[in-house]
Design an enzyme around this catalytic site. Structure first.
Site, PDB file in Angstrom:
ATOM      1  N   SER A 151      -1.263 -10.598   4.716  1.00  0.00           N
ATOM      2  CA  SER A 151      -0.204 -11.502   4.287  1.00  0.00           C
ATOM      3  C   SER A 151       0.350 -12.300   5.476  1.00  0.00           C
ATOM      4  O   SER A 151      -0.402 -13.011   6.128  1.00  0.00           O
ATOM      5  CB  SER A 151       0.885 -10.706   3.556  1.00  0.00           C
ATOM      6  OG  SER A 151       1.799 -11.560   2.909  1.00  0.00           O
ATOM      7  N   ASP A 202      -4.114 -13.674  -6.580  1.00  0.00           N
ATOM      8  CA  ASP A 202      -2.964 -13.593  -5.680  1.00  0.00           C
ATOM      9  C   ASP A 202      -1.902 -14.614  -6.091  1.00  0.00           C
ATOM     10  O   ASP A 202      -2.163 -15.822  -6.100  1.00  0.00           O
ATOM     11  CB  ASP A 202      -3.431 -13.860  -4.242  1.00  0.00           C
ATOM     12  CG  ASP A 202      -2.402 -13.486  -3.199  1.00  0.00           C
ATOM     13  OD1 ASP A 202      -1.199 -13.481  -3.501  1.00  0.00           O
ATOM     14  OD2 ASP A 202      -2.816 -13.189  -2.062  1.00  0.00           O
ATOM     15  N   HIS A 262      -2.258  -9.738  -4.583  1.00  0.00           N
ATOM     16  CA  HIS A 262      -1.900  -9.856  -3.168  1.00  0.00           C
ATOM     17  C   HIS A 262      -1.892  -8.520  -2.430  1.00  0.00           C
ATOM     18  O   HIS A 262      -2.220  -8.459  -1.248  1.00  0.00           O
ATOM     19  CB  HIS A 262      -0.525 -10.519  -3.049  1.00  0.00           C
ATOM     20  CG  HIS A 262      -0.109 -10.837  -1.646  1.00  0.00           C
ATOM     21  ND1 HIS A 262      -0.757 -11.781  -0.876  1.00  0.00           N
ATOM     22  CD2 HIS A 262       0.889 -10.321  -0.864  1.00  0.00           C
ATOM     23  CE1 HIS A 262      -0.176 -11.838   0.309  1.00  0.00           C
ATOM     24  NE2 HIS A 262       0.820 -10.975   0.353  1.00  0.00           N
TER      25      HIS A 262
END
Length: 254
Positions: free
Chosen positions: A124, A170, A202
């Site tokens: 991320s 995601d 995600h």
């Protein structure tokens, strides 16, 4: 022994691994972390990889990469970021600081590391930080941004072989806004690849995942260790892996 389809996805590789805690502020530029290192010192030195978690994510969510990678012959340091709210550039700087600590005078594993074989990865905002790190330090051997998030989108200065792993579903770092544009912007990277995990969201990178492990290991072995035996997992591009919704690359070694 040559890697196989079974060995590369096994929970553990051939090296027994020890864990070494790194206390808060043990080195400048990062908070704390955990080192995962092969116990066998008869094999010479190893490459080193620093790993960052994502936004508001603690270190333990990326701890599974430590054992997986270290048991394949890497020194791995997973880090706790300075704050859970650190932005991508801050996380990138902390990844570089962790590598400096690993190869520096206070490192408990300095004598086991080849300082010329260093790499970074993260999830991320940690993936966005991974791109920042290789933009800042072009000598790094490999990078694997996982579901990377970053408001900066042009990584044309990156030269390091980089595999971007995105997640098909995601909703936080949508591949159309992050992973895919990042991959397309890697105009100067010696090699690059884009892998999209089928049906995943995600947070898929925060728990053990054989697909992510397989291609991360293959990329790191190929470019950190220059072990061409792992090239077969990357080139030709995998076409029949049901866990991959999309795969693009420049075909390593071509």
């Amino acid at each position: 022994m040559a890697p196989t389809d079974q060995s590369i996805v096994a929970d553990k590789g051939s090296f027994e691994v020890e864990r070494i805690g790194v206390g808060s502020w043990s080195g400048p530029g990062f908070n704390k972390g955990t080192i995962y290192a092969p116990k066998d010192r008869s094999q010479g030195t190893f490459g080193a990889i620093a790993v960052s978690p994502g936004f508001v994510s603690p270190e333990f969510l990326i701890s599974w990469y430590g054992e997986r990678l270290a048991s394949r012959g890497f020194i791995v340091m997973t880090i706790e970021t300075t704050t859970l709210l650190d932005q991508p550039a801050q996380r990138g700087d902390q990844l570089l600081a962790a590598l400096e600590f690993l190869t520096g005078g206070d490192s408990p594993v300095k004598d086991r590391i080849d300082p010329n074989r260093l790499a970074v990865m993260g999830h991320s905002m940690g993936g966005g930080g991974t791109l920042h790190a290789v933009k800042e330090r072009t000598s790094l051997k490999a990078a694997v941004p996982l579901m990377p998030w970053n408001l900066f989108t042009d990584w044309g200065d990156v030269r390091t072989p980089t595999m971007i792993i995105g997640a098909q579903n995601d909703l936080i770092a949508a591949v159309g806004l992050h992973s895919e544009p990042f991959y397309n912007s890697l105009r100067s990277a010696r090699e690059k690849a884009y892998l999209e995990v089928e049906g995943a969201g995600h947070l898929v990178a925060n728990t053990p995942n054989d697909t992510i492990a397989k291609y991360t290991i293959a990329w790191m072995k190929r470019y950190v260790d220059d072990d061409t035996r792992y090239e077969r997992f990357l080139c030709p591009a995998p076409r029949d892996d049901r866990n991959i919704s999309e795969y693009r690359d420049t075909c390593p070694g071509s």
